[in-house]
Write an enzyme that holds these catalytic residues in place. Sequence first.
Site, PDB file in Angstrom:
ATOM      1  CE  LYS A  13      -8.893  -8.476   5.049  1.00 25.14           C
ATOM      2  NZ  LYS A  13      -7.837  -8.053   4.115  1.00 25.14           N
ATOM      3  NE  ARG A  88      -8.471 -14.495   2.537  1.00 25.92           N
ATOM      4  CZ  ARG A  88      -7.961 -13.730   3.500  1.00 25.92           C
ATOM      5  NH1 ARG A  88      -8.487 -13.698   4.682  1.00 25.92           N
ATOM      6  NH2 ARG A  88      -6.912 -12.995   3.224  1.00 25.92           N
ATOM      7  NE  ARG A 160       0.765 -11.327   7.116  1.00 31.67           N
ATOM      8  CZ  ARG A 160      -0.511 -11.055   6.881  1.00 31.67           C
ATOM      9  NH1 ARG A 160      -1.180 -10.247   7.676  1.00 31.67           N
ATOM     10  NH2 ARG A 160      -1.129 -11.582   5.844  1.00 31.67           N
ATOM     11  NE  ARG A 171      -1.514 -12.097   1.231  1.00 30.91           N
ATOM     12  CZ  ARG A 171      -0.951 -11.184   2.031  1.00 30.91           C
ATOM     13  NH1 ARG A 171       0.347 -10.948   1.939  1.00 30.91           N
ATOM     14  NH2 ARG A 171      -1.670 -10.535   2.902  1.00 30.91           N
TER      15      ARG A 171
HETATM   16  P1  AP5 Z   1      -3.552  -4.281   7.554  1.00 34.55           P
HETATM   17  O1  AP5 Z   1      -4.492  -3.674   8.526  1.00 34.55           O
HETATM   18  O2  AP5 Z   1      -2.529  -5.240   8.034  1.00 34.55           O
HETATM   19  O3  AP5 Z   1      -4.384  -4.883   6.318  1.00 34.55           O
HETATM   20  P2  AP5 Z   1      -5.266  -6.204   6.186  1.00 34.55           P
HETATM   21  O4  AP5 Z   1      -6.419  -5.853   5.319  1.00 34.55           O
HETATM   22  O5  AP5 Z   1      -5.547  -6.794   7.529  1.00 34.55           O
HETATM   23  O6  AP5 Z   1      -4.234  -7.060   5.347  1.00 34.55           O
HETATM   24  P3  AP5 Z   1      -3.802  -8.586   5.489  1.00 34.55           P
HETATM   25  O7  AP5 Z   1      -2.565  -8.743   4.657  1.00 34.55           O
HETATM   26  O8  AP5 Z   1      -3.742  -8.989   6.922  1.00 34.55           O
HETATM   27  O9  AP5 Z   1      -4.970  -9.250   4.780  1.00 34.55           O
HETATM   28  P4  AP5 Z   1      -5.014 -10.626   4.193  1.00 34.55           P
HETATM   29  O10 AP5 Z   1      -6.452 -10.683   3.996  1.00 34.55           O
HETATM   30  O11 AP5 Z   1      -4.202 -10.873   3.003  1.00 34.55           O
HETATM   31  O12 AP5 Z   1      -4.286 -11.522   5.310  1.00 34.55           O
HETATM   32  P5  AP5 Z   1      -4.861 -12.509   6.403  1.00 34.55           P
HETATM   33  O13 AP5 Z   1      -3.979 -12.436   7.568  1.00 34.55           O
HETATM   34  O14 AP5 Z   1      -6.312 -12.291   6.570  1.00 34.55           O
HETATM   35  O15 AP5 Z   1      -2.823  -3.082   6.758  1.00 34.55           O
HETATM   36  C1  AP5 Z   1      -1.814  -3.353   5.787  1.00 34.55           C
HETATM   37  C2  AP5 Z   1      -0.654  -2.344   5.931  1.00 34.55           C
HETATM   38  O16 AP5 Z   1      -1.122  -1.035   5.609  1.00 34.55           O
HETATM   39  C3  AP5 Z   1      -0.102  -2.241   7.362  1.00 34.55           C
HETATM   40  O17 AP5 Z   1       1.276  -1.997   7.313  1.00 34.55           O
HETATM   41  C4  AP5 Z   1      -0.857  -1.038   7.961  1.00 34.55           C
HETATM   42  O18 AP5 Z   1      -0.110  -0.429   8.982  1.00 34.55           O
HETATM   43  C5  AP5 Z   1      -1.033  -0.152   6.735  1.00 34.55           C
HETATM   44  N1  AP5 Z   1      -2.289   0.608   6.751  1.00 34.55           N
HETATM   45  C6  AP5 Z   1      -3.508   0.203   7.198  1.00 34.55           C
HETATM   46  N2  AP5 Z   1      -4.429   1.160   7.011  1.00 34.55           N
HETATM   47  C7  AP5 Z   1      -3.778   2.195   6.395  1.00 34.55           C
HETATM   48  C8  AP5 Z   1      -4.198   3.476   5.920  1.00 34.55           C
HETATM   49  N3  AP5 Z   1      -5.475   3.904   6.033  1.00 34.55           N
HETATM   50  N4  AP5 Z   1      -3.267   4.279   5.330  1.00 34.55           N
HETATM   51  C9  AP5 Z   1      -1.963   3.858   5.209  1.00 34.55           C
HETATM   52  N5  AP5 Z   1      -1.514   2.668   5.653  1.00 34.55           N
HETATM   53  C10 AP5 Z   1      -2.415   1.820   6.231  1.00 34.55           C
HETATM   54  O19 AP5 Z   1      -4.650 -13.910   5.673  1.00 34.55           O
HETATM   55  C11 AP5 Z   1      -3.374 -14.426   5.404  1.00 34.55           C
HETATM   56  C12 AP5 Z   1      -3.488 -15.791   4.736  1.00 34.55           C
HETATM   57  O20 AP5 Z   1      -4.144 -16.715   5.625  1.00 34.55           O
HETATM   58  C13 AP5 Z   1      -4.325 -15.839   3.453  1.00 34.55           C
HETATM   59  O21 AP5 Z   1      -3.558 -15.489   2.324  1.00 34.55           O
HETATM   60  C14 AP5 Z   1      -4.762 -17.303   3.457  1.00 34.55           C
HETATM   61  O22 AP5 Z   1      -3.735 -18.149   3.016  1.00 34.55           O
HETATM   62  C15 AP5 Z   1      -5.005 -17.605   4.921  1.00 34.55           C
HETATM   63  N6  AP5 Z   1      -6.400 -17.319   5.310  1.00 34.55           N
HETATM   64  C16 AP5 Z   1      -6.831 -16.373   6.213  1.00 34.55           C
HETATM   65  N7  AP5 Z   1      -8.170 -16.381   6.309  1.00 34.55           N
HETATM   66  C17 AP5 Z   1      -8.607 -17.356   5.451  1.00 34.55           C
HETATM   67  C18 AP5 Z   1      -9.896 -17.824   5.079  1.00 34.55           C
HETATM   68  N8  AP5 Z   1     -11.019 -17.295   5.597  1.00 34.55           N
HETATM   69  N9  AP5 Z   1      -9.963 -18.814   4.167  1.00 34.55           N
HETATM   70  C19 AP5 Z   1      -8.862 -19.355   3.631  1.00 34.55           C
HETATM   71  N10 AP5 Z   1      -7.614 -18.959   3.909  1.00 34.55           N
HETATM   72  C20 AP5 Z   1      -7.485 -17.965   4.817  1.00 34.55           C
HETATM   73 MG    MG Z   2      -4.888  -8.572   8.529  1.00 34.72          MG
END
Ligand code: AP5
Ligand code: MG
Length: 213
Positions: A13, A88, A160, A171
């Site tokens: 994402k 979410r 991270r 997660r």
């Molecule tokens: P990346 O682009 O980093 O993936 P992502 O979908 O952004 O993954 P996140 O881990 O950031 O998502 P998340 O939803 O768990 O975390 P968030 O920060 O939102 O890609 C992942 C990896 O793959 C990277 O190394 C990238 O280089 C690689 N990659 C990407 N595309 C690729 C491809 N096509 N092919 C190969 N490799 C690829 O949330 C973190 C925490 O914050 C949550 O757990 C929660 O505690 C809290 N939080 C955040 N938002 C909320 C909310 N709305 N409500 C409640 N809690 C929340």
């Molecule tokens: Mg992310």
Amino acid sequence: MKIIMLGAPGAGKGTQAEKIAEKYGLPHISTGDIFRKNIKEGTELGREAKGYMDKGALVPDELTVRMLLDRVSKNDCKEGYILDGFPRTIPQAEALDAELTKLGEKIDYAVDVEVPDENIVKRMSGRRACPKCQATYHLEFIPPKQEGVCDECGTGLVIRDDDKPETVQKRLSVYHEQTQPLIDFYGKKNVLHTVDGTQDVEDVFKAIKDILK
Ligand code: AP5
Ligand code: MG
């Protein structure tokens, strides 16, 4: 144009939202990035969020919704935005909807980046992130030009705190329980589009551009 990125943790994402933001000149709003910035700066919000994030749990809706609605009310969001990691939960989606309805606005696209759980663990274990500008890399798939250093700003890359395998599993299960129902929610609003997130980054981006045309 208002876009929501849906998908499991690690689906890509953030990687895609960054590219869309650049191409269409819209702000990329990641609730995860906002929480991590607050943790780094030691704010009250950061202290509260960290306890949940490190366990792989969601931060409570009330706090998250308040923070997000404040962010999208800023001037740079007038022409639209890309939401990454929000909503979410169904209550978060309903709160956003209620606010948009009040303003006579709506979400134009919800893009679900589909990646099976098996691929996710591998992606997370290789992820490296820039603590300063939030750029994301992967040791194998998207390596930085110089090992351990951000291409964009030269800062040292970090793992991270929530990318440990046990936390990733947690997660994923939180995602299936609380976030996956949003696919139906936006499907019923006729704004849902699905892309195959297992393709190369550029192919996923191409599929998204075709949708946003
Ligand atoms: P990346 O682009 O980093 O993936 P992502 O979908 O952004 O993954 P996140 O881990 O950031 O998502 P998340 O939803 O768990 O975390 P968030 O920060 O939102 O890609 C992942 C990896 O793959 C990277 O190394 C990238 O280089 C690689 N990659 C990407 N595309 C690729 C491809 N096509 N092919 C190969 N490799 C690829 O949330 C973190 C925490 O914050 C949550 O757990 C929660 O505690 C809290 N939080 C955040 N938002 C909320 C909310 N709305 N409500 C409640 N809690 C929340
Ligand atoms: Mg992310």
